[in-house]
Write a protein that holds these residues in place. Structure first.
Motif, mmCIF file in Angstrom:
data_model
loop_
_atom_site.group_PDB
_atom_site.id
_atom_site.type_symbol
_atom_site.label_atom_id
_atom_site.label_comp_id
_atom_site.label_asym_id
_atom_site.label_seq_id
_atom_site.Cartn_x
_atom_site.Cartn_y
_atom_site.Cartn_z
ATOM 1 N N ILE A 73 0.835 -1.206 0.000
ATOM 2 C CA ILE A 73 0.000 0.000 0.000
ATOM 3 C C ILE A 73 0.864 1.248 0.000
ATOM 4 N N THR A 74 1.862 1.286 0.882
ATOM 5 C CA THR A 74 2.663 2.501 1.043
ATOM 6 C C THR A 74 3.860 2.553 0.101
ATOM 7 N N GLY A 75 4.162 1.429 -0.572
ATOM 8 C CA GLY A 75 5.268 1.429 -1.520
ATOM 9 C C GLY A 75 6.569 0.917 -0.938
ATOM 10 N N GLU A 76 6.541 0.418 0.314
ATOM 11 C CA GLU A 76 7.756 -0.194 0.868
ATOM 12 C C GLU A 76 8.062 -1.503 0.139
ATOM 13 N N ILE A 77 7.014 -2.103 -0.417
ATOM 14 C CA ILE A 77 7.168 -3.276 -1.284
ATOM 15 C C ILE A 77 6.610 -2.882 -2.642
#
Length: 463
Positions: A442-446
């Motif tokens: 969701i947050t872009g860490e993955i």
């Protein structure tokens, strides 16, 4: 990998206007513009100016003046993209816009791809992925509610909730992983009771966010409302009254509307798309028959159905009306059905009481005079749970986020089940890692290049 080249694009809408803004971002942005900028202040160099300053002068190509401009200087990392950024405010002539852009393309800049400025902001840590997506939603917002939700998400409201859950779960995951290193000693570093409490908390928050998508989807995309009924009951007049303009042709001739007419308005900050359909009746007219077929297609697509009938004909057609209403309810049991009696200005109080006793939920209206239109709009608003919006709660509007939340919820339920059945730490750790993975999506860490490509391809060029 963070791009190192310098990009340029028009940041305002294309076409002639009073002013246009051209945005340039990259390590060489200030240097390349400085070489073609002549300030009204003698010997002023942009390279020596502080960040967040504005300078008046001319863009020149050799000795030719292209335009008088205002140059805004933003130095890294204190800029939208996290890079050196120049914004050129010029006159809005198409010719001037293209002359300036072509000049800097010749001097080593590259045309930005769709959403590339925001992509660079994400890659440079200025925004997380959900905030970056909110930028596109903010640009696309066309009513108060969608604007409010996009602003809240862009400011990090949704991100902070997800980040907090992920951090707490990550702490317990670390303790579970640590236990695996001391498996032979049979020790527990993670307090199982505290872990159960955390999982209950995460489950509660996830369910609230998942449930909010029903409202969020409505806020973002609007609510399609089909206005149906027999010919000449006032459907087009009602559409015009709702829109407050003469959008549909009104005539005493039955069957005037032969195709669906659609238009949108904002009611209480929520977008509604009203669809005026062809009247439903038996007819030998081929064109009208096609229109009636499309009416049923529009009912299939609508989320709400307004069934309009002529109150002056209730006495003669009351039985038939109840049968038609029952058919719609049986065919579309999940869709709200609002029954509206039009032309009540043409009947007396006794007839009104008779209708209300037969159909208690009936809405009284005169589309011609405007009586009851406001009450109808209130009924439409009551169909939407806007409590979360009023309370400034986080509302999920993005289908990608919704999908990731569902997957995270599923993994958290597996962890809860494993904890209750005494599942070994190594197997618990697998499910926890999967839940963390979906939070990170969701947050872009993955993330990956394909995902980023799909997201930013939907942006406008210049943003």
């Amino acid at each position: 990998m963070i791009p190192q080249d310098t990009i340029i694009a028009l940041a305002t809408a294309s076409g002639n206007g009073a002013i246009a803004v051209i945005r340039i971002s990259g390590d060489d942005a200030i240097t390349v513009v400085d070489a073609h900028f002549t300030s009204v202040v003698k010997n002023k160099s942009l390279q020596k100016q502080a960040t967040h300053t504005i300078h008046l002068g001319h863009i020149v190509d050799d000795k030719r003046i292209i335009d008088e401009v205002l140059i805004s200087v933003f130095r890294n990392p204190n800029s939208y993209t996290g890079e050196n950024v120049i914004e050129i405010s010029c006159h809005g002539s198409l010719y001037i816009q293209q002359e300036i852009i072509q000049l800097f393309l010749r001097k080593g800049c590259r045309m930005a791809n769709a959403g590339e400025f925001t992509l660079r902001a994400f890659l440079n840590g200025k925004l997380d992925l959900s905030q970056a997506e909110a930028v596109a939603d903010l640009i696309a917002s066309d009513n108060e509610a969608s604007h409010q939700v996009a602003m809240q998400q862009m400011r990090g409201g949704f991100s902070s909730e997800i980040a907090k859950l992920r951090e707490e779960l990550l702490n317990f995951a670390s303790l579970i992983e640590l236990e695996l290193d001391f498996a032979e000693e049979d020790v527990e570093f993670a307090d199982r009771d505290q872990f159960k409490e955390l999982l209950e908390k995460i489950t509660f928050v996830l369910k609230r966010l998942i449930d909010s998508f029903a409202v969020g989807n409505v806020i973002k995309n609007g609510i399609p409302v089909a206005i149906v009924g027999e010919p000449n009951v006032g459907k087009s007049t009602l559409l015009n009254a709702l829109l407050n303009e003469e959008r549909a042709i009104v005539s005493e001739i039955a069957g005037t509307t032969r195709d669906a007419i659609e238009d949108e308005i904002s009611i209480g900050g929520i977008g509604f798309r009203f669809i005026d359909t062809a009247g439903i009746r038996d007819t030998q007219d081929i064109v009208e028959t096609i229109g009636i077929k499309k009416t049923f297609e529009k009912i299939d697509q609508a989320q709400v159905v307004i069934f309009l009938f002529d109150s002056t004909e209730f006495k003669s057609k009351g039985v038939k009306l109840k049968i038609e209403l029952e058919k719609i309810r049986n065919k579309y049991p999940q869709k709200p059905l609002i029954v509206v009696s039009n032309k009540i200005d043409q009947i007396d109080d006794v007839q009104i009481s008779e209708m209300q006793s037969t159909i208690p939920e009936i809405q009284l209206l005169s589309a011609k005079t405007g009586f009851g239109v406001e009450q109808l709009t209130n009924v439409l608003l009551d169909l939407i749970n806007t409590g979360a919006l009023r309370n400034n709660e986080t509302i999920v509007t993005n289908s990608r986020h919704y999908d990731a939340l569902l997957k995270a919820f599923e993994e958290v339920q597996k962890v809860k089940s494993g904890l209750e059945t005494g599942l070994s730490g190594d197997l618990l750790a697998i499910d926890i890692r999967q839940a963390l993975f979906h939070f990170g999506e969701i947050t872009g860490e993955i993330t990956n290049d394909d995902l980023l490509g799909n997201i930013f391809a939907n942006f406008c060029i210049g943003k």
